[in-house]
Design a protein around this motif. Structure first.
Motif, PDB file in Angstrom:
ATOM      1  N   ALA A 195       8.403   1.586  -7.042  1.00 53.03           N
ATOM      2  CA  ALA A 195       9.428   1.413  -8.085  1.00 53.03           C
ATOM      3  C   ALA A 195      10.793   1.888  -7.577  1.00 53.03           C
ATOM      4  O   ALA A 195      11.815   1.233  -7.817  1.00 53.03           O
ATOM      5  CB  ALA A 195       9.025   2.166  -9.352  1.00 53.03           C
ATOM      6  N   TRP A 196      10.814   2.994  -6.860  1.00 56.11           N
ATOM      7  CA  TRP A 196      12.066   3.529  -6.324  1.00 56.11           C
ATOM      8  C   TRP A 196      12.695   2.532  -5.345  1.00 56.11           C
ATOM      9  O   TRP A 196      13.899   2.252  -5.407  1.00 56.11           O
ATOM     10  CB  TRP A 196      11.826   4.876  -5.641  1.00 56.11           C
ATOM     11  CG  TRP A 196      13.080   5.522  -5.154  1.00 56.11           C
ATOM     12  CD1 TRP A 196      13.927   6.322  -5.865  1.00 56.11           C
ATOM     13  CD2 TRP A 196      13.643   5.408  -3.841  1.00 56.11           C
ATOM     14  NE1 TRP A 196      14.985   6.712  -5.071  1.00 56.11           N
ATOM     15  CE2 TRP A 196      14.833   6.163  -3.825  1.00 56.11           C
ATOM     16  CE3 TRP A 196      13.261   4.744  -2.688  1.00 56.11           C
ATOM     17  CZ2 TRP A 196      15.641   6.269  -2.701  1.00 56.11           C
ATOM     18  CZ3 TRP A 196      14.076   4.843  -1.556  1.00 56.11           C
ATOM     19  CH2 TRP A 196      15.244   5.592  -1.578  1.00 56.11           C
ATOM     20  N   HIS A 197      11.867   1.978  -4.445  1.00 55.99           N
ATOM     21  CA  HIS A 197      12.371   0.990  -3.476  1.00 55.99           C
ATOM     22  C   HIS A 197      12.934  -0.240  -4.173  1.00 55.99           C
ATOM     23  O   HIS A 197      13.981  -0.756  -3.787  1.00 55.99           O
ATOM     24  CB  HIS A 197      11.270   0.554  -2.500  1.00 55.99           C
ATOM     25  CG  HIS A 197      11.091   1.476  -1.346  1.00 55.99           C
ATOM     26  ND1 HIS A 197      12.021   1.618  -0.346  1.00 55.99           N
ATOM     27  CD2 HIS A 197      10.085   2.317  -1.045  1.00 55.99           C
ATOM     28  CE1 HIS A 197      11.605   2.516   0.527  1.00 55.99           C
ATOM     29  NE2 HIS A 197      10.418   2.957   0.119  1.00 55.99           N
ATOM     30  N   ILE A 198      12.238  -0.712  -5.206  1.00 57.23           N
ATOM     31  CA  ILE A 198      12.716  -1.872  -5.961  1.00 57.23           C
ATOM     32  C   ILE A 198      14.064  -1.551  -6.604  1.00 57.23           C
ATOM     33  O   ILE A 198      15.006  -2.334  -6.526  1.00 57.23           O
ATOM     34  CB  ILE A 198      11.694  -2.291  -7.033  1.00 57.23           C
ATOM     35  CG1 ILE A 198      10.434  -2.856  -6.377  1.00 57.23           C
ATOM     36  CG2 ILE A 198      12.300  -3.301  -8.004  1.00 57.23           C
ATOM     37  CD1 ILE A 198       9.260  -2.998  -7.332  1.00 57.23           C
ATOM     38  N   ARG A 255       9.418  -9.819  -1.020  1.00 53.83           N
ATOM     39  CA  ARG A 255       8.803  -9.963   0.318  1.00 53.83           C
ATOM     40  C   ARG A 255       9.613  -9.255   1.390  1.00 53.83           C
ATOM     41  O   ARG A 255       9.075  -8.919   2.452  1.00 53.83           O
ATOM     42  CB  ARG A 255       8.639 -11.438   0.674  1.00 53.83           C
ATOM     43  CG  ARG A 255       7.508 -12.100  -0.088  1.00 53.83           C
ATOM     44  CD  ARG A 255       7.334 -13.557   0.290  1.00 53.83           C
ATOM     45  NE  ARG A 255       6.177 -14.109  -0.405  1.00 53.83           N
ATOM     46  CZ  ARG A 255       6.041 -15.379  -0.737  1.00 53.83           C
ATOM     47  NH1 ARG A 255       6.975 -16.257  -0.422  1.00 53.83           N
ATOM     48  NH2 ARG A 255       4.961 -15.793  -1.365  1.00 53.83           N
ATOM     49  N   LEU A 256      10.898  -9.039   1.144  1.00 54.59           N
ATOM     50  CA  LEU A 256      11.758  -8.375   2.119  1.00 54.59           C
ATOM     51  C   LEU A 256      11.625  -6.854   2.099  1.00 54.59           C
ATOM     52  O   LEU A 256      12.077  -6.186   3.023  1.00 54.59           O
ATOM     53  CB  LEU A 256      13.219  -8.770   1.889  1.00 54.59           C
ATOM     54  CG  LEU A 256      13.557 -10.245   2.148  1.00 54.59           C
ATOM     55  CD1 LEU A 256      14.996 -10.537   1.759  1.00 54.59           C
ATOM     56  CD2 LEU A 256      13.285 -10.624   3.598  1.00 54.59           C
ATOM     57  N   LEU A 257      11.007  -6.307   1.052  1.00 57.64           N
ATOM     58  CA  LEU A 257      10.834  -4.853   0.991  1.00 57.64           C
ATOM     59  C   LEU A 257       9.875  -4.412   2.089  1.00 57.64           C
ATOM     60  O   LEU A 257       8.869  -5.088   2.357  1.00 57.64           O
ATOM     61  CB  LEU A 257      10.302  -4.427  -0.382  1.00 57.64           C
ATOM     62  CG  LEU A 257      11.251  -4.637  -1.569  1.00 57.64           C
ATOM     63  CD1 LEU A 257      10.552  -4.309  -2.874  1.00 57.64           C
ATOM     64  CD2 LEU A 257      12.504  -3.796  -1.412  1.00 57.64           C
ATOM     65  N   PRO A 258      10.160  -3.260   2.745  1.00 54.08           N
ATOM     66  CA  PRO A 258       9.368  -2.858   3.910  1.00 54.08           C
ATOM     67  C   PRO A 258       7.867  -2.659   3.642  1.00 54.08           C
ATOM     68  O   PRO A 258       7.056  -2.940   4.501  1.00 54.08           O
ATOM     69  CB  PRO A 258      10.011  -1.541   4.357  1.00 54.08           C
ATOM     70  CG  PRO A 258      10.976  -1.161   3.296  1.00 54.08           C
ATOM     71  CD  PRO A 258      11.234  -2.345   2.435  1.00 54.08           C
ATOM     72  N   PRO A 281       0.799  -1.229   0.000  1.00 54.32           N
ATOM     73  CA  PRO A 281       0.000   0.000   0.000  1.00 54.32           C
ATOM     74  C   PRO A 281       0.838   1.288   0.000  1.00 54.32           C
ATOM     75  O   PRO A 281       0.854   2.037   0.967  1.00 54.32           O
ATOM     76  CB  PRO A 281      -0.845  -0.130   1.269  1.00 54.32           C
ATOM     77  CG  PRO A 281      -0.046  -1.017   2.164  1.00 54.32           C
ATOM     78  CD  PRO A 281       0.764  -1.920   1.279  1.00 54.32           C
ATOM     79  N   VAL A 282       1.553   1.506  -1.118  1.00 55.31           N
ATOM     80  CA  VAL A 282       2.345   2.723  -1.310  1.00 55.31           C
ATOM     81  C   VAL A 282       2.114   3.221  -2.732  1.00 55.31           C
ATOM     82  O   VAL A 282       1.577   2.502  -3.565  1.00 55.31           O
ATOM     83  CB  VAL A 282       3.865   2.484  -1.081  1.00 55.31           C
ATOM     84  CG1 VAL A 282       4.149   2.150   0.368  1.00 55.31           C
ATOM     85  CG2 VAL A 282       4.402   1.404  -1.994  1.00 55.31           C
TER      86      VAL A 282
END
Length: 145
Positions: free
Chosen positions: A34-37, A121-124, A27-28
């Protein structure tokens, strides 16, 4: 005048022939995801307006953004679809999913796919990552750009 009939089933089969689809709950905003990835997993997703999916529903126009990453030196492409726009869904049968991740061009091995799923799955912001089968998707045609 000659009529040409578009074989939608053939088009769908061709599009999804070498594809793998993941459903993601995160939920972002799409640009944040995309930036986090890109930062965490080393991808280089870029928003591609030319393949954005336009849908007309209830007399309104909706636009579903797609981020694209073409893996250098391969035919593998990754596409990150936003599943929601202003309360409407690209795949209404999966309203709980925020994003759809499609790989095309080369099939990922089971190991590569599992590594990708585990990494996501490890992304916050990620709450769920699930592999989706073509049979479960009622509105596959919405994914074709």
């Amino acid at each position: 005048m000659m009529k040409i009939k578009l074989d939608v089933d053939k088009l769908l089969d061709d599009f999804f022939e070498d594809a793998c689809l993941l459903g993601i709950v995160a939920p972002v905003k799409d640009y944040q995801f995309a930036w986090h990835i890109n930062q965490t997993l080393g991808f280089n997703f870029i928003l591609n307006h030319s393949i954005e999916i336009p849908l007309k529903k209830k007399g309104r126009d909706y636009y579903f953004s797609i981020y694209e990453y073409l893996v250098p030196g391969t035919s593998l492409a990754h596409y990150l679809y936003n599943n929601e726009d202003d309360g409407e869904y690209l795949l209404p049968e999966f309203k709980h999913l925020d994003f759809l991740w499609l790989t095309k061009g080369e099939m990922l091995s089971k190991t590569e796919l599992q590594t990708l799923i585990q990494s996501l799955r490890l992304l916050p912001s990620v709450q769920l990552v699930t592999e989706m089968t073509n049979e479960k998707i009622k509105n596959k045609q919405h994914l074709i750009f």
